[in-house]
Each structure stands twice: as C-alpha cells, then as structure tokens.
Design a protein around this motif. Sequence first.
Motif, mmCIF file in Angstrom:
data_model
loop_
_atom_site.group_PDB
_atom_site.id
_atom_site.type_symbol
_atom_site.label_atom_id
_atom_site.label_comp_id
_atom_site.label_asym_id
_atom_site.label_seq_id
_atom_site.Cartn_x
_atom_site.Cartn_y
_atom_site.Cartn_z
ATOM 1 N N HIS A 211 74.054 76.517 -22.988
ATOM 2 C CA HIS A 211 75.199 75.806 -22.948
ATOM 3 C C HIS A 211 75.903 76.525 -21.951
ATOM 4 O O HIS A 211 75.628 77.982 -21.444
ATOM 5 N N VAL A 212 76.976 76.268 -21.297
ATOM 6 C CA VAL A 212 77.504 76.921 -20.132
ATOM 7 C C VAL A 212 79.095 76.903 -20.443
ATOM 8 O O VAL A 212 79.623 75.919 -20.708
ATOM 9 N N ILE A 213 79.909 78.025 -20.332
ATOM 10 C CA ILE A 213 81.121 78.076 -20.373
ATOM 11 C C ILE A 213 81.681 78.943 -19.175
ATOM 12 O O ILE A 213 81.253 79.988 -18.881
ATOM 13 N N ASN A 214 82.511 78.235 -18.579
ATOM 14 C CA ASN A 214 83.052 78.703 -17.280
ATOM 15 C C ASN A 214 84.789 79.167 -17.460
ATOM 16 O O ASN A 214 85.435 78.098 -17.826
ATOM 17 N N VAL A 215 84.943 80.415 -17.375
ATOM 18 C CA VAL A 215 86.158 80.868 -17.417
ATOM 19 C C VAL A 215 86.598 81.491 -16.263
ATOM 20 O O VAL A 215 87.658 82.369 -16.243
ATOM 21 N N GLY A 216 85.639 81.552 -15.092
ATOM 22 C CA GLY A 216 85.880 82.377 -13.994
ATOM 23 C C GLY A 216 86.513 81.550 -13.263
ATOM 24 O O GLY A 216 87.707 81.531 -12.920
ATOM 25 N N ARG A 217 85.835 80.974 -12.181
ATOM 26 C CA ARG A 217 86.294 80.085 -11.132
ATOM 27 C C ARG A 217 85.411 78.810 -10.909
ATOM 28 O O ARG A 217 84.075 79.030 -10.842
ATOM 29 N N GLY A 218 85.909 77.684 -10.635
ATOM 30 C CA GLY A 218 85.268 76.478 -10.638
ATOM 31 C C GLY A 218 84.183 76.653 -9.512
ATOM 32 O O GLY A 218 83.030 75.921 -9.500
ATOM 33 N N ASP A 241 86.869 75.676 -18.171
ATOM 34 C CA ASP A 241 88.537 75.974 -18.063
ATOM 35 C C ASP A 241 88.957 75.918 -16.456
ATOM 36 O O ASP A 241 90.332 75.841 -16.290
ATOM 37 N N VAL A 242 87.951 76.181 -15.867
ATOM 38 C CA VAL A 242 88.533 76.175 -14.310
ATOM 39 C C VAL A 242 87.653 75.376 -13.441
ATOM 40 O O VAL A 242 86.387 74.942 -13.832
ATOM 41 N N PHE A 243 88.045 74.962 -12.345
ATOM 42 C CA PHE A 243 87.651 73.767 -11.369
ATOM 43 C C PHE A 243 87.785 74.046 -9.996
ATOM 44 O O PHE A 243 88.755 74.748 -9.767
ATOM 45 N N ARG A 244 86.982 73.463 -9.180
ATOM 46 C CA ARG A 244 86.989 73.553 -7.754
ATOM 47 C C ARG A 244 88.462 73.133 -7.209
ATOM 48 O O ARG A 244 89.034 73.758 -6.436
#
Length: 305
Positions: A211-218, A241-244
């Motif tokens: 699984h991947v969780i992204n709270v950094g930068r898209g 939570d973050v997107f390009r």
Amino acid sequence: MSPEGWRDALSRSFAAAGLDAEVQPWNGQPIGARYAVVWLPPADLFAAEKELRAVFNLGAGVDALLARGVVPEQLPIVRLVDAGMAAEIAEYVCFAIARIARGLDRFAPPPHGLREWSSAQISDETPRVGVLGLGAMGAAILEAVARFGYPVAGWSRSPRKIAGVETFAGAAELDAFLARTQILVDALPLTLETQNLLDRRAFAQMPEGAHVINVGRGGTIVDEDLLAALDEGHLASATLDVFRVEPLPAGHPFWAHPKVTVTPHIAAPTPYGPAAEQIAAGLKRLEQGMPVRDLPGYVDRSAGY
Ligand code: OXD
C-alpha cells in the motif's frame, strides 16, 4: 489561509515575544516591510518591498515557492519546521495505516460495508511500514507508528540514525527499503532528487499487495505508474493527500479509482498559533543578530528544502 487570521496570530506572537513589530496584510502598495510572511506570494511583492531581510514561508514545503521563482536569489527563505503539523500528519498516517491493517473499510456504512458481525482479523501479520523522508514530519510519523507496534524503517537522502528504527539512505539503499516495506508512507519534500522517485520501477520493488500513503508531495509519484501498479494488482491501495496539480482536476483518474482514497491536502493544515510562535521566535533571533543560516528552517536553495 486568511491574511487577517495570520495578522492577528502574528501580532499576538510578536507581542508575546516582546517584539515591537507591526504586521500588515500586503495589498499591493509598498510598506517598507523588513520581513515577509508568505504563502505563494506575487512577484510584485518583491519588486515593491526593497528592504526585506528574510522571507518566512507559511508551510513546511517550499517547492511551490521556489518553483515560482519570485523570491530574489539573495533573500533568505525560512520555512516552518513541525510547528504543530508533525502531530497532525502523524495522526492522519496512523489512521490510514489502521484502516489498511485492521480492514476498517469492511465496516463502512452502506452501500460499501459488509454489514455483518465479523471480527476476524484480516491478517495475523503486522505489516511492515516504511517512511520515505526523515525530516520533522517523517520522524514524527515513524515515532507514532512505532508506538502501535508496527515494524518500521525509514529512508532518507543522507544517512540518519534513529533509536530503534532501521534506517536506509541514498539511492543505493532505496530498493532494499522498498522491498521490505508493505505500507509505504511518502513524506518527502519535492526536490530535483525526489521528483518522480516513485515510478513503475520503484513500485515493482515493493512486495505484492503493498500500500502507498502520500503525505509529502504529489510530484514524487508518477501518477500513471501508480495507477498501473494498482490496476495490475501489484499494489493494493493508495491513500493520497497531495497531488501534482492541486486542486486535483475533476477528471483525474484518482477520483474514480476503487483502490484510491483522495483527501484534499488536509493531512496537516498549518495551525495559526504554533506557526506564528515559530516565526516570532525566528524573527527575534534575526533581530538579535543571529545569522539566518543558523535558524531552524533556513532553506538551502540548492537542496530545495
Ligand atoms: C506545507 C503543506 O508545506 O501544508 O506545510 O503542504
């Protein structure tokens, strides 16, 4: 973010720090400001305010500010470090992990949940969590996740030692880190080095069903490669939570994907009080003569954070 809210919070923190400082929202007219407190400022600000000594960024990430290219090269930038956001982000990540590890979606309200009395664990195995990026955010996430008993590891650009945590560093150790990681938490800043770091090749290193969780930068994730890894069944889910591009465009495939949870950059809203206190403390030290390079949060433009 409301300029008035920041004016009030900063005024309070400056007064509490014993600083004789006036805070004014910038309305396009020069005011002879000594410091600027900004979030995505217009270029006009720097053309008009010639006496600026430093710029305080109202966030931990400076990628968007640097990408705008509006802050003159000689003007130092100071970003927030933690300032109340590390606990927020750690809470968000712990929830996302519990949702995965304990299968909480099984109990969702209709029409998605099972609506049956089934207390079976989804797995006897406690998933191995890996945190990419060991700055203030990543370190707080690691600490919080470890407290719940998950086997944790961290990866950073340069070697870091954290008591009780297995750490990996640099490009040479990235694959080994990914290979042991069943739940990957991306807490990376966006820099030239981290851009597109998580691509098809990187996802392929991770175990099946990860699984991947992204709270950094898209921009650290290649969207198409993530979608392909999910569609092929190699990855089981993504919590993003973050997107390009933010807001995430209406037609983006993440919105409709059954394995993707989208939240609108809410993992760690900048809290007025702690952020204003940190800026007041930094500004006071600068006024007392401390070199800006020694301030926590001083941005090394060549590193990009
Ligand atoms: C930040 C953010 O940079 O909220 O602080 O993304």
